[in-house]
Design a protein around this motif. Structure first.
Motif, short mmCIF file in Angstrom:
data_model
loop_
_atom_site.label_atom_id
_atom_site.label_comp_id
_atom_site.label_asym_id
_atom_site.label_seq_id
_atom_site.Cartn_x
_atom_site.Cartn_y
_atom_site.Cartn_z
N SER A 167 58.24 49.05 109.72
CA SER A 167 58.49 48.98 111.15
C SER A 167 59.51 50.01 111.60
N MET A 222 51.70 46.88 117.17
CA MET A 222 52.90 46.09 116.90
C MET A 222 53.83 46.03 118.11
N TYR A 223 54.08 47.18 118.73
CA TYR A 223 54.97 47.21 119.88
C TYR A 223 54.29 47.69 121.16
N HIS A 228 54.72 42.11 118.35
CA HIS A 228 56.11 41.74 118.13
C HIS A 228 56.61 40.82 119.24
N LYS A 229 56.35 41.18 120.48
CA LYS A 229 56.81 40.36 121.60
C LYS A 229 56.02 39.05 121.68
N ASN A 232 57.42 36.66 119.11
CA ASN A 232 58.74 36.14 119.44
C ASN A 232 58.76 35.23 120.67
N PHE A 283 57.67 38.52 107.47
CA PHE A 283 58.52 38.57 108.65
C PHE A 283 59.85 37.90 108.37
N VAL A 321 60.96 40.34 112.91
CA VAL A 321 60.56 41.72 112.65
C VAL A 321 59.93 41.75 111.26
N GLU A 322 59.29 42.85 110.95
CA GLU A 322 58.67 42.98 109.64
C GLU A 322 59.74 43.02 108.55
#
Length: 205
Positions: A7, A112-113, A146-147, A150, A171, A180-181
């Motif tokens: 990441s 991912m992001y 990711h978001k 979370n 994670f 996060v990874e």
């Protein structure tokens, strides 16, 4: 944008290199309208609403990333495949035609992001849909997986109703950036930087 199973995104947040970066996605010549963004809350509502059959999530991370955990019902197509200079266009057209036959009206793309691979694929698919005359809105999931991970977890636990096949060892939960990874955290720790990360707890129903 994060790439592979590491990441770089976390490394950027700490202003440190975490892993060798993946080459950037090829530039997409796109003259259509700006992409729509879908928030995590909006996507959850869409996936749980009456019109959920008209919405398809497309995860364009690597197969390794996808298999470590993904949004329930998400379809996987790696960005490298869809953006391939030789076969990418054909595969994108096949994907869009299949989705159209399944009555999908909105395609929500993410990596991912959602800052590198996701936008590149979304622009490419939007242009392809326009060229084919297929009425599918291509949108981008703001903040990416990711978001989503979370914002949908509660008390450090992941809901099986929204995310599936999560490999807990992949994670770790940080005080500053949430889940996060694990590889990104381990790389930082190898440099002597304490990230204060905890293992991912077992998923809940």
């Amino acid at each position: 944008q994060a790439s592979g199973s590491s990441s770089p995104g976390l490394g950027r947040l700490f202003h440190l290199p975490v892993a060798m970066p993946r080459p950037p996605p090829p530039k997409i010549d796109y003259e259509g309208p700006e992409l729509a963004y879908v928030t995590v809350a909006e996507l959850v509502e869409l996936l749980q609403g009456d019109a959920r059959g008209a919405v398809q999530v497309l995860d364009v991370r690597t197969e390794d990333e996808f298999e470590a955990g993904h949004i329930v019902g998400a379809k996987h197509e790696a960005s490298e495949v869809l953006l391939d200079e030789v076969d990418g266009e054909m595969r994108s057209q096949e994907l869009l035609k299949a989705l159209s036959k399944s009555a999908v009206k909105q395609l929500v793309v993410h990596c991912m992001y959602s800052t590198g691979r996701g936008p590149a694929v979304a622009h490419s698919l939007s242009a392809a849909a326009q060229q084919l005359g297929i009425q599918i809105e291509v949108a981008l999931l703001a903040g990416g997986f990711h978001k989503f991970l979370n914002e949908t977890c509660e008390d450090g636990k992941i809901s099986n109703a929204l995310i599936t096949d999560v490999k807990a060892g992949r994670f770790r939960r940080t005080d500053s950036h949430g889940f996060v990874e694990a590889e990104a955290v381990e790389n930082l720790e190898a440099l002597g930087i304490s990230v204060h990360a905890r293992p991912l707890e077992a998923a809940s129903g």
